[in-house]
Design an enzyme around this catalytic site. Sequence first.
Site, mmCIF file in Angstrom:
data_model
loop_
_atom_site.group_PDB
_atom_site.id
_atom_site.type_symbol
_atom_site.label_atom_id
_atom_site.label_comp_id
_atom_site.label_asym_id
_atom_site.label_seq_id
_atom_site.Cartn_x
_atom_site.Cartn_y
_atom_site.Cartn_z
ATOM 1 N N ASN A 67 -28.269 15.331 -7.852
ATOM 2 C CA ASN A 67 -27.977 16.028 -9.104
ATOM 3 C C ASN A 67 -29.082 15.656 -10.084
ATOM 4 O OD1 ASN A 67 -27.010 17.112 -11.449
ATOM 5 N ND2 ASN A 67 -25.342 15.623 -11.729
ATOM 6 N N TRP A 68 -30.030 16.587 -10.249
ATOM 7 C CA TRP A 68 -31.190 16.289 -11.095
ATOM 8 C C TRP A 68 -30.860 16.356 -12.584
ATOM 9 C CZ3 TRP A 68 -35.102 19.886 -8.092
ATOM 10 C CH2 TRP A 68 -35.492 19.232 -6.923
ATOM 11 N N LYS A 69 -29.687 16.843 -12.912
ATOM 12 C CA LYS A 69 -29.292 17.011 -14.334
ATOM 13 C C LYS A 69 -30.396 17.802 -15.067
ATOM 14 C CE LYS A 69 -26.828 12.732 -13.824
ATOM 15 N NZ LYS A 69 -25.978 11.759 -14.453
ATOM 16 N N HIS A 108 -18.368 18.322 -13.227
ATOM 17 C CA HIS A 108 -19.091 17.049 -13.412
ATOM 18 C C HIS A 108 -18.599 16.397 -14.706
ATOM 19 C CE1 HIS A 108 -22.273 14.165 -14.170
ATOM 20 N NE2 HIS A 108 -22.492 14.209 -12.864
ATOM 21 N N GLU A 168 -20.065 14.899 -16.994
ATOM 22 C CA GLU A 168 -20.829 15.204 -18.218
ATOM 23 C C GLU A 168 -20.393 16.554 -18.790
ATOM 24 O OE1 GLU A 168 -24.761 14.437 -16.628
ATOM 25 O OE2 GLU A 168 -24.219 12.311 -16.527
ATOM 26 N N GLU A 175 -16.272 10.644 -8.528
ATOM 27 C CA GLU A 175 -17.271 10.068 -9.421
ATOM 28 C C GLU A 175 -16.576 9.377 -10.590
ATOM 29 O OE1 GLU A 175 -21.368 11.894 -8.806
ATOM 30 O OE2 GLU A 175 -20.444 12.947 -10.458
ATOM 31 N N GLY A 190 -24.522 6.760 -14.154
ATOM 32 C CA GLY A 190 -25.680 6.469 -15.001
ATOM 33 C C GLY A 190 -25.616 5.110 -15.668
ATOM 34 N N SER A 205 -24.070 5.676 -9.680
ATOM 35 C CA SER A 205 -25.086 4.622 -9.509
ATOM 36 C C SER A 205 -25.398 4.304 -8.052
ATOM 37 C CB SER A 205 -24.678 3.368 -10.286
ATOM 38 O OG SER A 205 -24.575 3.670 -11.669
ATOM 39 N N GLY A 249 -27.386 10.833 -8.923
ATOM 40 C CA GLY A 249 -28.013 11.304 -10.169
ATOM 41 C C GLY A 249 -29.378 10.656 -10.339
ATOM 42 N N GLY A 250 -29.437 9.582 -11.114
ATOM 43 C CA GLY A 250 -30.706 8.939 -11.473
ATOM 44 C C GLY A 250 -31.637 8.680 -10.296
HETATM 45 C C1 PEP Z 1 -24.116 12.014 -11.250
HETATM 46 O O1 PEP Z 1 -24.583 12.415 -12.286
HETATM 47 O O2 PEP Z 1 -23.445 12.774 -10.549
HETATM 48 C C2 PEP Z 1 -24.361 10.631 -10.858
HETATM 49 C C3 PEP Z 1 -23.680 10.144 -9.860
HETATM 50 O O3 PEP Z 1 -25.296 9.946 -11.590
HETATM 51 P P1 PEP Z 1 -25.902 8.480 -11.270
HETATM 52 O O4 PEP Z 1 -26.240 8.449 -9.808
HETATM 53 O O5 PEP Z 1 -27.120 8.384 -12.132
HETATM 54 O O6 PEP Z 1 -24.850 7.484 -11.618
#
Ligand code: PEP
Length: 256
Positions: free
Chosen positions: A9-11, A95, A97, A167, A173, A212, A233-234
């Site tokens: 997930n590049w956001k 998601h 966010e 999640e 994040g 994470s 994500g990150g």
């Molecule tokens: C996400 O945004 O779906 C996510 C899992 O982010 P991160 O890996 O950065 O925690």
Amino acid sequence: MRKPVSAANWKMHKTIREASEFVAGVRSKILDVPQVDIILCASSTVLFHIAADADESGIEFGAQNCHWENEGAFTGEVSPEMLLDCGAQWVIVGHSERRHLFSETDEDVARKFSAAVFAGLRPILCVGETLDERQSGTTSEVIWRQLNAVTSLTEAEAFDRAVIAYEPVWAIGTGITAETDQIEEAHGVIRDFMKNVDEKLADEIRILYGGSVKPTNATELIEIAGVDGVLVGGASLSIDSFMEITQAISEHYDKG
Ligand code: PEP
């Protein structure tokens, strides 16, 4: 055995050039991880470009959100049909966010899920509790409520082509990863919920963990009972870390 998923997930990251370079990097390594489904969830501005570039590579593409209508006076929104038209096969719905920064309700998420399936997209449905909800002992209740909103609006078959991602909001994040028993328990809640919808579906649906995920914890996470892959994500912003995670998943499945 359920085929594992490594989803990025590049956001709100990556220009067309950056996204294309990433896809070229995945292409050059995809033969090393044949047993993993790789899904890159990109912003709508780059989807068309990268999906066209990656023709026949086996990489799958997803969007990160959609509206529930296919067209209309909804300034700034993108419809499931438009995403499909751009080459997306998947779309993330619910998601955290979107739920927490953009106030999407369970009902909004359910409408998006339903519209995505109707248009022919495969949803990645995200569920998970906030820190307050975990601390007050309502994690299972929250997950149940989020899933129930979707199953109240759609038939069980709508889940045939979907995946669910657990999640925990407090792990996204933050660099904090949920503990093994917390993940196992939440995945159990999701699979039990799905059993009530349809036994066969509950056996077949892939449930991912997100929060994470990094190259250093991917092996440990994929070994947890009931975890069928990851939503990253990150650590998905760098080709090296994303492919290290994907490799860890692949190696776990190689071992059987
Ligand atoms: C996400 O945004 O779906 C996510 C899992 O982010 P991160 O890996 O950065 O925690």
